[in-house]
Scaffold this active site. Sequence first.
Site, PDB file in Angstrom:
ATOM      1  N   SER A 192       0.828  -1.198   0.000  1.00 44.47           N
ATOM      2  CA  SER A 192       0.000   0.000   0.000  1.00 44.47           C
ATOM      3  C   SER A 192       0.872   1.262   0.000  1.00 44.47           C
ATOM      4  CB  SER A 192      -0.961  -0.043   1.195  1.00 44.47           C
ATOM      5  OG  SER A 192      -1.969   0.932   1.078  1.00 44.47           O
ATOM      6  N   ASP A 350     -10.159  -3.426  -4.997  1.00 43.29           N
ATOM      7  CA  ASP A 350      -9.260  -2.485  -4.328  1.00 43.29           C
ATOM      8  C   ASP A 350      -9.269  -1.187  -5.137  1.00 43.29           C
ATOM      9  OD1 ASP A 350      -7.193  -1.116  -3.086  1.00 43.29           O
ATOM     10  OD2 ASP A 350      -5.638  -2.584  -3.566  1.00 43.29           O
ATOM     11  N   HIS A 380      -8.107  -5.078  -0.688  1.00 44.15           N
ATOM     12  CA  HIS A 380      -6.984  -4.315  -0.166  1.00 44.15           C
ATOM     13  C   HIS A 380      -6.629  -4.746   1.262  1.00 44.15           C
ATOM     14  CE1 HIS A 380      -4.194  -0.947  -0.190  1.00 44.15           C
ATOM     15  NE2 HIS A 380      -4.460  -0.822   1.100  1.00 44.15           N
TER      16      HIS A 380
END
Length: 410
Positions: A192, A350, A380
Amino acid sequence: MTLKGFFLLLSIGAFTAYYVYQPIPDQIEERWKLMLTDCFFRTLSHLADFSELTGMKDYMGVMMFITFAERVVPQSDENVHVSEERFDGVEVVVYQPKVLGGETELRRAVIYLHGGGWCLGSSRMGPYDLLARQMVIDLNSVVVSVEYRLAPEHHFPVPYEDVYRVVKHFLQMEVLAQYAVDPGRIAVSGDSAGGNLAAAVSQQLQQDPYQQVKLKVQALLYPVMQALDLNTPSYQQNQNMPILPRTLMVRFWSEYFTSDKNFFRAMMANTHNSPESAALLKFVNWSAFLPESYRGKYNYSAPSVTLRGTGSGPDTLSHSIADPRASPLLVPDADLQSLPKAYVLTCEYDVLRDDGVMYAERLRHAGVQVTHEHYTSGFHGALMFTMWPTDFMIGHTMMENLIRWLQQNL
């Protein structure tokens, strides 16, 4: 039980079911577990909104509960030696294999950067501790997990600069020798926001003419790659998906740059681009860089451009969102050509899916060897859901596949 009590109980049950239930695609495995997990995150988010609205504590201050709740004290065990150190003033947790008598072989190394939208997270969280230990055991590697400073207390570029300093420090020959690391087998990886930092560091290192030791590979796990267009097909398709709805991702971006709420509102409306950043929208044109299968029913339209200031120094903010250290997708092809071999993990459900897909496509077109692993049932943050009570099978699969790729390529 009285009739009144029965209806009260029924009402509470119905409200609870309504609150917990979220329409989650059938393709996602363990849907009810994800609903319950998301219920916790949504509840905490609502509390954070209320706390900020009433002036008790800012939003991210409340959301940090997630970080504290999963925090562990990194300790050595029978297989892994753990130490908490400082590299050029930045806190790191170093994981090393316990050395057997007479062992002289140089090892791989992985520099790992945690996620959390630059505002949350810690290298000392249980899932990151578990991942680091698994890498040490399966790869016989040294793992350097970086505790970079967080926004909103420390806005961009502070988190990036912390990471860059750690990487530069570690890549010195004398430091590598201290940890018995092979200079030709070093990776940088992150998930991320950590994937964003890993990509940015890889680019900047390649542009440093004085950098002798180079990274061999980069592993980017559902990375954040650009702040210019927050209305890509994946942002639209997954705007209400766990664990990262669009509102939260936009808030992370906004807090990374500034605490001005006007800028957050502009980003939510996708009207935050200035003429300076708009000149780079050609690198985020998903009609060109996103394969048709990912575009779905969505048609491309370039984000609008405004000259309106936000009250927080519009020139500075325009420069920040256009800075490739914040948005690594924005560099020209020539700056991609010499980058190390890449592993890019993306998830269908996501908001960041298209960021990763576009970067993988651009790297490939620039001649970089890329392994793009797309999880059609992924969401995610799944890689970090590997510990009870948020223990998802897909998280373990992602970890195994990542480590297998590192075994074969590092």
